[in-house]
Design an enzyme around this catalytic site. Structure first.
Site, short mmCIF file in Angstrom:
data_model
loop_
_atom_site.label_atom_id
_atom_site.label_comp_id
_atom_site.label_asym_id
_atom_site.label_seq_id
_atom_site.Cartn_x
_atom_site.Cartn_y
_atom_site.Cartn_z
N GLY A 64 -2.11 3.58 -6.44
CA GLY A 64 -3.01 4.20 -7.74
C GLY A 64 -2.57 5.53 -8.44
N CYS A 71 0.71 -1.29 -0.18
CA CYS A 71 -0.08 -0.02 0.04
C CYS A 71 0.88 1.24 0.09
CB CYS A 71 -0.87 -0.08 1.32
SG CYS A 71 -2.05 1.62 1.27
N GLU A 120 -10.60 0.87 -4.26
CA GLU A 120 -9.92 -0.02 -3.84
C GLU A 120 -10.26 -1.31 -3.67
OE1 GLU A 120 -6.04 1.00 -1.75
OE2 GLU A 120 -7.31 2.87 -1.04
N CYS A 123 -5.00 6.78 -3.00
CA CYS A 123 -4.50 5.58 -3.28
C CYS A 123 -3.04 5.84 -3.63
CB CYS A 123 -5.28 4.49 -4.15
SG CYS A 123 -4.57 2.86 -4.49
N HIS A 169 -3.98 -2.47 -11.36
CA HIS A 169 -4.69 -1.21 -11.39
C HIS A 169 -5.27 -0.92 -12.80
CE1 HIS A 169 -3.49 0.86 -7.54
NE2 HIS A 169 -2.28 -0.04 -7.86
#
Length: 257
Positions: free
Chosen positions: A202, A70, A190, A199, A142
């Site tokens: 992201g 993350c 997410e 994110c 993604h």
């Protein structure tokens, strides 16, 4: 069993951090992330060590599922390690998608996310609307879709429809609009957490997709606005993605969740 916790956020993507001796089951992760009956968060980080003694970010989404890493969470974890464990920088942190190196940058941190993988074109849909998207992996998967307006995707209560054969374990979906030269804004759904305020991985995927669409020459840096703030993403000449953003600790306590 009671144990200490720390809560923090990176551009309002928030996390609960617990010590290594906590058995971080899916059920416990869900209880900790519950915003009404728990502490509340988009995910939980267990401050573990790998076999080499390096700090390891054992991360679960708010639904209890495992995630490779993350981007916002690793910056918050770095803040925790500096303030609670006396860590110094540059700092290597192990994740399920490899080792990431962090350096201090103002009130936040810069994370070397490694080389992105651009894996082709796909589609995402919400209701009866469908958009072309770019499949990009920055340690986790993604699908980046450019839209006319960030409101186009609606409330994002459920995961956007996607190619389940391409993404058998789900995908993070970003909706993107342009704000100016090398400046974009995004919303994100997410996998395992729902729509969040930010994110980090992201934002990295969005920057790469934007730079490719613009024909930008590396090194290139973009401003990526998220609902919870702003991240700066640089794609270096040697094909590394560097993410810079804030990390804030907001609470410390003990819990028996």
């Amino acid at each position: 069993m009671t144990y200490p916790f720390v809560k923090g956020h990176g551009t309002e993507n928030d996390f609960v951090i617990v010590p290594a001796d906590v058995d971080l089951t899916p059920e416990r992760a869900r209880a900790l992330c519950d915003r009404r009956a728990g502490i509340g968060g988009d995910g939980v980080i267990r401050a573990a060590r790998d076999e080499d003694g390096r700090w390891f970010m054992d991360y679960r989404n708010s639904d209890g599922s495992l995630s490779e890493m993350c981007g916002n969470g690793i910056r918050v974890f770095a803040r925790y390690l500096r303030e609670e464990e006396g860590a110094t920088f540059p700092l290597e942190i192990a994740t399920r998608s490899g080792i990431k190196t962090l350096t201090e940058s103002g009130n936040g941190f810069t994370v070397d996310m490694g080389a992105p993988r651009v894996l082709g074109e796909t589609k995402v849909a919400v209701g009866d609307r469908t958009w072309p998207a770019t499949h990009i992996d920055v340690g986790n998967p993604h699908a980046v879709a450019f839209v006319d307006d960030l409101a186009d995707a609606g409330r994002l209560l459920d995961p956007p429809q996607h190619d389940e054969a391409l993404y058998p374990e789900g995908v993070n979906v970003e909706f993107v609009v342009r704000r100016g030269e090398r400046h974009v804004a995004m919303r994100v759904h997410e996998r395992g957490s729902g729509e969040t305020r930010s994110c980090g991985t992201g934002a990295c995927a969005v920057m790469v997709a934007s730079a490719l669409a613009d024909g930008a020459t590396r090194p290139a840096a973009y401003r990526v606005d998220v609902p919870g703030g702003t991240l700066t993403i640089e794609w270096t000449e040697d094909d590394r993605v560097l993410m810079t953003g804030p990390a804030v600790i907001v609470a410390r306590g003990t819990t028996d969740l």
